[in-house]
Scaffold this motif. Structure first.
Motif, PDB file in Angstrom:
ATOM      1  N   LEU A   1      22.010  54.856 -31.621  1.00 51.05           N
ATOM      2  CA  LEU A   1      21.592  54.879 -31.643  1.00 51.05           C
ATOM      3  C   LEU A   1      20.824  53.910 -32.939  1.00 51.05           C
ATOM      4  O   LEU A   1      20.057  54.419 -33.784  1.00 51.05           O
ATOM      5  CB  LEU A   1      22.557  56.250 -32.894  1.00 51.05           C
TER       6      LEU A   1
ATOM      7  N   ARG B   1      16.214  55.789 -27.815  1.00 49.29           N
ATOM      8  CA  ARG B   1      16.522  57.193 -28.691  1.00 49.29           C
ATOM      9  C   ARG B   1      16.518  58.285 -28.670  1.00 49.29           C
ATOM     10  O   ARG B   1      17.396  58.621 -28.946  1.00 49.29           O
ATOM     11  CB  ARG B   1      15.146  56.304 -29.951  1.00 49.29           C
ATOM     12  N   PRO B   2      15.142  58.865 -27.485  1.00 52.53           N
ATOM     13  CA  PRO B   2      15.624  60.115 -27.287  1.00 52.53           C
ATOM     14  C   PRO B   2      16.409  60.524 -26.412  1.00 52.53           C
ATOM     15  O   PRO B   2      17.124  61.853 -26.755  1.00 52.53           O
ATOM     16  CB  PRO B   2      13.864  60.578 -27.035  1.00 52.53           C
TER      17      PRO B   2
ATOM     18  N   LYS C   1      19.635  60.850 -28.730  1.00 50.51           N
ATOM     19  CA  LYS C   1      20.003  61.691 -29.291  1.00 50.51           C
ATOM     20  C   LYS C   1      19.925  62.814 -28.506  1.00 50.51           C
ATOM     21  O   LYS C   1      21.159  64.268 -28.703  1.00 50.51           O
ATOM     22  CB  LYS C   1      18.620  62.006 -29.748  1.00 50.51           C
TER      23      LYS C   1
ATOM     24  N   ILE D   1      23.860  63.407 -27.961  1.00 46.78           N
ATOM     25  CA  ILE D   1      24.295  63.539 -29.496  1.00 46.78           C
ATOM     26  C   ILE D   1      24.864  64.839 -29.686  1.00 46.78           C
ATOM     27  O   ILE D   1      25.386  65.867 -29.483  1.00 46.78           O
ATOM     28  CB  ILE D   1      24.002  62.905 -30.178  1.00 46.78           C
ATOM     29  N   ARG D   2      23.584  65.917 -29.097  1.00 42.05           N
ATOM     30  CA  ARG D   2      23.337  67.038 -28.728  1.00 42.05           C
ATOM     31  C   ARG D   2      23.903  67.932 -28.208  1.00 42.05           C
ATOM     32  O   ARG D   2      24.588  68.601 -28.035  1.00 42.05           O
ATOM     33  CB  ARG D   2      21.209  67.352 -28.924  1.00 42.05           C
TER      34      ARG D   2
END
Length: 193
Positions: free
Chosen positions: A154, A172-173, A176, A179-180
């Motif tokens: 990240l 990056r997405p 993310k 992480i979600r």
């Protein structure tokens, strides 16, 4: 070590390399075959070192690969979801779709990234796209070997120039999304208690 075993003893001055020799998987710690030319070449260097008296063991490998089919490039490193399941490894995944160049720049191609994390550490990556796959797989191979965490990825700084990248790298997405997914799993576990 690439020395040949006979009845559980290594035979002196007998070495083997290539597709017929098992490697130790960096993620699972288990023996498996590697059908990659890069692995065979690495084994040849190690055999040469050992023959000339420079003791060199073959350590565990992440097995990075890339292939081209028509205008698509495919690549992977580390383990896949299927391998993780077959070894009882609980993973969290992150997926994203991006482009290889700025959206307004001609010649852009789609890029799909899937990342696999075990205990917040990167253990696998698979990519499909029209270009730039080899370089990304090489970077993920290093990240896996160095036990990069979700936070490390990240915080990763990436470069930008419209002819070769998007402003926000598709990595990056994907991070993310992982992480979600981790947060959602934790919330479900809390609710189940």
């Amino acid at each position: 070590m690439l020395q040949v075993k006979a009845r559980e003893k290594f035979l002196p001055y007998v070495y083997a390399g290539g597709e017929c020799v098992e490697i130790i998987d960096l993620i699972t710690g288990e023996a498996k075959l590697s059908h990659l030319g890069t692995t065979a070449r690495h084994m040849a260097d190690i055999i040469g070192n050992n023959i000339t008296g420079k003791y060199t063991p073959l350590g565990p490998l992440a097995n990075p690969w890339v292939a081209v089919a028509g205008e698509l490039q495919f690549g992977g490193v580390g383990i896949t979801s299927k391998e993780a399941e077959s070894h009882g490894i609980k993973i969290n995944t992150g997926f994203s779709r991006g482009r290889t160049r700025a959206s307004y720049y001609p010649g852009r191609k789609d890029l799909y990234i899937k990342l696999l994390f075990k205990d917040d550490i990167l253990v696998g990556a698979q990519l499909i796209g029209g270009e730039g796959i080899k370089e990304r797989i090489d970077a993920f191979s290093l990240a896996i070997r160095k036990k990069a965490t979700i936070r490390d990825l990240l915080d990763l700084e990436t470069c930008y120039a419209p002819p070769v990248s998007m402003l926000v790298d598709p990595l990056r997405p994907a991070v993310k999304a992982a992480i979600r997914n981790i947060k959602e799993k934790k919330e479900k576990q809390i609710q189940a208690k």
